[in-house]
Write an enzyme that holds these catalytic residues in place. Structure first.
Site, mmCIF file in Angstrom:
data_model
loop_
_atom_site.group_PDB
_atom_site.id
_atom_site.type_symbol
_atom_site.label_atom_id
_atom_site.label_comp_id
_atom_site.label_asym_id
_atom_site.label_seq_id
_atom_site.Cartn_x
_atom_site.Cartn_y
_atom_site.Cartn_z
ATOM 1 C CD GLU A 173 34.287 12.738 25.300
ATOM 2 O OE1 GLU A 173 34.705 12.082 26.278
ATOM 3 O OE2 GLU A 173 34.043 12.206 24.195
ATOM 4 C CD GLU A 174 34.166 10.338 21.368
ATOM 5 O OE1 GLU A 174 35.165 9.869 21.958
ATOM 6 O OE2 GLU A 174 33.020 9.883 21.528
ATOM 7 C CG HIS A 215 34.809 5.008 21.489
ATOM 8 N ND1 HIS A 215 35.921 5.394 22.212
ATOM 9 C CD2 HIS A 215 33.876 5.967 21.699
ATOM 10 C CE1 HIS A 215 35.658 6.526 22.844
ATOM 11 N NE2 HIS A 215 34.420 6.894 22.547
ATOM 12 C CG HIS A 263 30.763 14.519 23.126
ATOM 13 N ND1 HIS A 263 31.012 13.747 22.001
ATOM 14 C CD2 HIS A 263 30.735 13.642 24.155
ATOM 15 C CE1 HIS A 263 31.128 12.476 22.343
ATOM 16 N NE2 HIS A 263 30.950 12.375 23.648
ATOM 17 C CG ASP A 291 30.310 8.292 22.679
ATOM 18 O OD1 ASP A 291 30.137 9.366 23.262
ATOM 19 O OD2 ASP A 291 31.414 7.731 22.576
ATOM 20 C CG ASP A 315 33.638 15.471 19.533
ATOM 21 O OD1 ASP A 315 32.834 15.684 20.462
ATOM 22 O OD2 ASP A 315 34.787 15.027 19.736
#
Length: 454
Positions: free
Chosen positions: A159-160, A425, A95, A128, A97
């Site tokens: 996805e996030e 994150h 992903h 990520d 995003d």
């Protein structure tokens, strides 16, 4: 189509080395795009990120490339490299995003200005999951745009945010996304030189709990004592979520254990950033607590900031409570158990309302058996110089179950592009560059082994 001859492993390794500098450069370019789809202010940046990924897919020899989106959803990229005759098709997922930064001033270097320090590339999305995007594209470049199997590149854009429109995307584009094998590069390895095949993921539920005690704020001096405040009642309620050892006290939740080796506690504490003297919660091995047991966290409280507080008793207060679920748990049952526990433990006759949050993520387990997994283990062991381990991860990736349901005949592999120091994150997210190279080689060798099987 003429039969494609396999590339010797040594030549494939050399081809991977040749493409890595360009892959890193393109990764840095992607990191510079703040594709935070969860923030409406960055919607155009997310579209720009999708355009950049689509251009990279074209440059990597894709026969078709398109940007798709469900109603109200983020842009995703779908590209195809047709399968040679008799060969399987592999979906390569990642992903583009990224998470919000958590405060730019907290970062050692600006989050969207990729910076190398001590062999790691720092930046939001560096691990990520833009590293996952570039892992796939680097493999396709190493094959000169003609991989030995069919490839469908699927790069999601939300996805996030919990992949809210993924089901609609998979339904609308089912035929073009159908594959025999699905490789999801969105997990992590236990060490930079130890590859992992992720075989279990925890689920996730959340509720908002609101406690009320008064019709309106009242003076804390005039009424305080016999009259309590809602924030104190809420704090006492939240404190019942754990016992004295830090175990989750919500009754009836599933948990299990494994014989996997436990991570070194000192290293684990350092990777997490625990302060001196702070205890780890719960009992059992650290690995089991992270991957195979429930966990509860209070993510936010609605209450006056300290600087804005005054001498009044608060009439109401509320909190967001999140709970990770062990594999084997039923998410809706667990969410109700959490709500029942909070309702039963509000003190002093305070009124309570518990509202379940949407976006429930079921825990998920994979069976790592069969020829596809055998090929993956062999490829990863060659690339990393160490045997691949099967591991769970404490995070929740709900779309994996969605893929398994939508394509029941496909074998799903969850691979890693991060390590314990990647800080996904978090502040100062980073990618270990040497591990990135190993990951590209592992995936290239895996496709080669699949083609040998035919």
């Amino acid at each position: 189509m003429a039969e494609q001859q396999p590339i010797p492993s040594a030549a494939l390794s050399a081809a991977v080395e040749d493409v890595l500098p360009g892959a890193r450069s393109d990764l840095e370019a992607l990191v510079r795009i703040p594709s935070i789809w969860a923030d409406p202010a960055h919607a155009e940046d997310t579209r720009r990120s999708a355009d950049a990924v689509a251009a990279l897919a074209r440059d990597a020899g894709a026969a078709t490339v398109e940007i798709v989106a469900a109603d109200g959803g983020a842009p995703a990229v779908v590209a195809h490299w047709p399968a040679p005759e008799g060969m399987p098709t592999v979906m390569l997922y990642a992903h583009h995003d990224v998470q919000p930064t958590g405060g730019d001033d907290e970062w050692t270097s600006p989050p969207f200005e990729p910076t190398e320090r001590e062999g790691r590339l720092y930046g939001r999305g560096a691990a990520d999951d833009k590293a996952g995007v570039m892992t796939h594209l680097a493999v396709l470049r190493a094959y000169g745009g003609t991989p030995p199997v069919g490839v469908t590149l699927f790069i999601e854009g939300e996805e996030e945010s919990g992949s809210p429109t993924l089901s609609a995307l998979l339904a609308e584009h089912h035929a073009k996304l159908s594959a025999d094998v699905i490789v999801i590069a969105d997990a992590a390895n236990p060490a930079v030189d130890v590859p992992a095949l992720t075989t279990s993921l925890r689920g996730l539920v959340a509720v908002v709990v609101e406690v009320s005690m008064l019709e309106r704020p009242v003076h804390s001096g005039v009424y305080g004592g016999p009259v309590g405040d809602a924030l104190t009642a809420l704090c006492r309620t939240l404190a019942t979520l754990h016992d004295d050892k830090g175990e989750v006290a919500v009754p009836g939740l599933a948990r299990s254990s494994s014989d996997a080796p436990d991570p070194d506690e000192a290293t684990y504490r350092s990777d997490v950033g625990l302060l001196d003297g702070v205890e780890l919660l719960g009992t059992g091995s650290v690995g089991d607590r992270v991957n195979l047991a429930p966990a509860v966290a209070v993510l936010g409280i609605d209450a006056p900031a300290v600087a804005e507080s005054s001498n009044v008793l608060l009439p109401r207060a509320r909190a967001m409570v999140s709970m990770r679920l062990a594999p084997g748990e039923d998410a809706l049952r667990a969410q109700q158990a959490l709500a029942d526990h909070l309702t039963a433990n509000v003190p002093w006759g305070a009124h309570v309302t518990v509202t379940p949050e949407s976006g429930v993520a079921e825990p998920f387990s994979l069976s790592a058996t069969g020829a596809v997994y055998d090929h993956a283990r062999a490829a990863f062991a060659t690339a990393y110089g160490n045997t691949a381990v099967e591991t769970g991860i404490g995070g929740s990736i709900p779309f994996i179950a969605e893929f398994a349901r939508t394509f029941p005949g496909a074998t799903v592999l969850v691979t890693g592009v991060g390590d314990p120091a990647s800080r996904w994150h978090g502040i100062d997210e980073s990618l270990h560059l040497q591990m990135f190279g190993r990951g590209v080689l592992a995936e290239a060798l895996f496709l080669q082994r699949l083609s040998a099987q035919g």
